[in-house]
Design an enzyme around this catalytic site. Structure first.
Site, PDB file in Angstrom:
ATOM      1  N   GLU A  29      22.427 -28.025  19.523  1.00  0.00           N
ATOM      2  CA  GLU A  29      21.589 -26.831  19.692  1.00  0.00           C
ATOM      3  C   GLU A  29      20.591 -26.701  18.550  1.00  0.00           C
ATOM      4  O   GLU A  29      20.717 -27.367  17.511  1.00  0.00           O
ATOM      5  CB  GLU A  29      22.458 -25.582  19.763  1.00  0.00           C
ATOM      6  CG  GLU A  29      23.269 -25.308  18.504  1.00  0.00           C
ATOM      7  CD  GLU A  29      23.673 -23.838  18.369  1.00  0.00           C
ATOM      8  OE1 GLU A  29      22.779 -22.978  18.304  1.00  0.00           O
ATOM      9  OE2 GLU A  29      24.884 -23.569  18.299  1.00  0.00           O
ATOM     10  N   LYS A  90      14.949 -16.865  19.707  1.00  0.00           N
ATOM     11  CA  LYS A  90      16.346 -17.298  19.923  1.00  0.00           C
ATOM     12  C   LYS A  90      16.635 -17.132  21.413  1.00  0.00           C
ATOM     13  O   LYS A  90      16.639 -16.028  21.927  1.00  0.00           O
ATOM     14  CB  LYS A  90      17.275 -16.425  19.076  1.00  0.00           C
ATOM     15  CG  LYS A  90      18.760 -16.645  19.326  1.00  0.00           C
ATOM     16  CD  LYS A  90      19.601 -15.617  18.543  1.00  0.00           C
ATOM     17  CE  LYS A  90      21.014 -15.567  19.083  1.00  0.00           C
ATOM     18  NZ  LYS A  90      21.797 -14.463  18.508  1.00  0.00           N
ATOM     19  N   ASP A 142      28.602  -5.580  23.465  1.00  0.00           N
ATOM     20  CA  ASP A 142      28.008  -6.829  22.964  1.00  0.00           C
ATOM     21  C   ASP A 142      28.974  -8.001  23.171  1.00  0.00           C
ATOM     22  O   ASP A 142      29.893  -8.218  22.381  1.00  0.00           O
ATOM     23  CB  ASP A 142      27.638  -6.672  21.481  1.00  0.00           C
ATOM     24  CG  ASP A 142      26.783  -7.821  20.982  1.00  0.00           C
ATOM     25  OD1 ASP A 142      26.662  -8.835  21.699  1.00  0.00           O
ATOM     26  OD2 ASP A 142      26.229  -7.714  19.860  1.00  0.00           O
ATOM     27  N   SER A 144      28.670 -12.107  23.954  1.00  0.00           N
ATOM     28  CA  SER A 144      27.702 -13.203  24.010  1.00  0.00           C
ATOM     29  C   SER A 144      27.648 -13.849  25.389  1.00  0.00           C
ATOM     30  O   SER A 144      28.681 -14.080  26.033  1.00  0.00           O
ATOM     31  CB  SER A 144      28.067 -14.261  22.975  1.00  0.00           C
ATOM     32  OG  SER A 144      27.200 -15.372  23.109  1.00  0.00           O
ATOM     33  N   LYS A 163      33.954 -17.235  15.080  1.00  0.00           N
ATOM     34  CA  LYS A 163      33.923 -16.604  13.762  1.00  0.00           C
ATOM     35  C   LYS A 163      34.695 -15.290  13.765  1.00  0.00           C
ATOM     36  O   LYS A 163      34.671 -14.565  14.752  1.00  0.00           O
ATOM     37  CB  LYS A 163      32.477 -16.314  13.367  1.00  0.00           C
ATOM     38  CG  LYS A 163      31.732 -17.539  12.916  1.00  0.00           C
ATOM     39  CD  LYS A 163      30.288 -17.236  12.654  1.00  0.00           C
ATOM     40  CE  LYS A 163      29.533 -16.919  13.891  1.00  0.00           C
ATOM     41  NZ  LYS A 163      29.386 -17.941  14.876  1.00  0.00           N
TER      42      LYS A 163
HETATM   43  N1  PSU Z   1      27.414 -19.372  15.051  1.00  0.00           N
HETATM   44  C1  PSU Z   1      26.964 -19.984  13.933  1.00  0.00           C
HETATM   45  N2  PSU Z   1      25.677 -20.280  13.819  1.00  0.00           N
HETATM   46  C2  PSU Z   1      24.808 -19.982  14.819  1.00  0.00           C
HETATM   47  C3  PSU Z   1      25.295 -19.336  16.019  1.00  0.00           C
HETATM   48  C4  PSU Z   1      26.604 -19.050  16.091  1.00  0.00           C
HETATM   49  O1  PSU Z   1      27.724 -20.254  13.026  1.00  0.00           O
HETATM   50  O2  PSU Z   1      23.635 -20.284  14.677  1.00  0.00           O
HETATM   51  C5  PSU Z   1      24.352 -19.069  17.146  1.00  0.00           C
HETATM   52  C6  PSU Z   1      24.658 -20.015  18.311  1.00  0.00           C
HETATM   53  O3  PSU Z   1      23.434 -20.499  18.819  1.00  0.00           O
HETATM   54  C7  PSU Z   1      25.324 -19.104  19.329  1.00  0.00           C
HETATM   55  C8  PSU Z   1      24.603 -17.822  19.064  1.00  0.00           C
HETATM   56  O4  PSU Z   1      25.171 -19.547  20.661  1.00  0.00           O
HETATM   57  O5  PSU Z   1      24.505 -17.757  17.656  1.00  0.00           O
HETATM   58  C9  PSU Z   1      25.300 -16.623  19.628  1.00  0.00           C
HETATM   59  O6  PSU Z   1      24.454 -15.531  19.565  1.00  0.00           O
HETATM   60  P1  PSU Z   1      24.808 -14.195  20.374  1.00  0.00           P
HETATM   61  O7  PSU Z   1      26.039 -13.672  19.714  1.00  0.00           O
HETATM   62  O8  PSU Z   1      23.604 -13.329  20.173  1.00  0.00           O
HETATM   63  O9  PSU Z   1      25.009 -14.611  21.793  1.00  0.00           O
HETATM   64 MN    MN Z   2      25.068 -10.290  21.655  1.00  0.00          MN
END
Ligand code: PSU
Ligand code: MN
Length: 308
Positions: A29, A90, A142, A144, A163
């Protein structure tokens, strides 16, 4: 590739050739480059991870959206430009078509990278951590889009778990509900990104790349939609124990609330704050775990080409 897709998909000659020859290709990614790590470590890490994949016997395919195309396989200049660019979107599933139609530059999250990988014919994708159910999701909603993507798009995602800035129990519940196999590699526990342990049992455990490939192939043979999450614990010598991370995570989350951060800004903001609060230690761990995931992903991709 279908005629409709052709104008939107640009696969590098090396990746196209590797796919045509059934060689092991690993998708990567780009949100980790643009929003997940600071310059210049972001580009250094991206290069290192590509080298790790090659050294393990695979071909890397980093994915980004540029000039109305999904680019699969990047040259070094594009990577360096991307690593310093300021106004990169993003992109998740929701914004992918917008960015292509409006010819915006965008980096791909786990969800968007899975979509792009599938369109290109790549089955294995290495990253750091996936998005998940955020703490407080019962009021913010929220969650993902990465989780729903794992339920519908047939790509194996190799990550170091989720995480602890997320609500890990709810993330695992959600994946179970959506029918996503969650497999910990050589561990009985689901790992928590910087830490090897989350305190939660892994739903499934496998000990070899070959068994992971066999499980992925079986799912495909059964016609079950969706992918698979392979949770690979951070190497012991790079880990930051959960009790050391906990106060830093709490501080970063409190700072995000105080700063009024919401929606897609949350993950980049919290990661950046933890990097600052930990004096860069979190970044060293992040780099080590992405490299570790890239190597395992390559072994899985090799096993798939060998017919596991
Ligand atoms: N975790 C990391 N580094 C990152 C991300 C997650 O340690 O860069 C990024 C990944 O691209 C993941 C995104 O898909 O954050 C998730 O964002 P959201 O929670 O907004 O869906
Ligand atoms: Mn989100």
């Amino acid at each position: 590739m279908t005629e409709n897709l052709k104008p939107y998909l640009s696969i590098s000659a090396e990746v196209a050739d590797a796919l045509a020859r059934n060689q092991p290709v690993v998708a990567l990614e780009s949100t980790i480059v643009t929003h997940g790590m600071p310059w210049p470590q972001n580009v250094e890490t991206a290069r290192q991870v590509e080298t790790d994949i090659r050294d393990t016997g695979g071909i890397p395919a980093t994915i980004v959206i540029l000039g109305g195309k999904i680019c699969v396989g990047l040259d070094d200049k594009t990577l360096v430009d991307l690593g310093q660019a300021e106004d990169v979107m993003k992109l998740s599933r929701a914004d992918l078509a917008f960015a292509l139609a409006m010819k915006r530059t965008g980096s791909t999250t786990v969800a968007a990278t899975m979509i792009a990988a599938q369109l290109a014919g790549i089955e294995v994708f290495a990253t750091g951590g996936i998005g998940g159910v955020h703490q407080g999701a019962e009021t913010t909603f929220d969650v993902s889009a990465d989780l729903d993507e794992l339920a519908v798009t047939p790509v194996a995602v190799i990550a170091a778990g989720a995480k602890a800035i997320l609500d890990i129990p709810k993330t695992l519940e959600y994946l179970e509900t959506r029918g996503v196999p969650v497999v910990a590699y050589q561990s009985d526990e689901f790992p928590a990104f910087w830490s090897r342990s989350s305190g939660l049992p892994a739903p499934l455990r496998l000990d070899t790349a070959r068994d992971i490939a066999a499980t992925f192939s079986t799912r495909k043979a059964l016609g079950l939609s969706g992918g698979m999450l392979v949770a690979n614990p951070v190497p012991v010598d790079a880990e930051i124990p959960a009790d050391v991370m906990a106060p830093m995570i709490a501080q970063a989350l409190a700072d995000a609330v105080e700063a009024g951060i919401t929606a897609k800004e949350v993950t980049p903001f919290v990661l950046g704050r933890i990097f600052e609060i930990s004096d860069g230690r979190s970044l060293a761990t992040n780099i080590a775990l992405v490299r570790n995931n890239a190597r395992l992903a390559t072994e899985i991709a090799i096993a798939l080409t060998e017919g596991s």
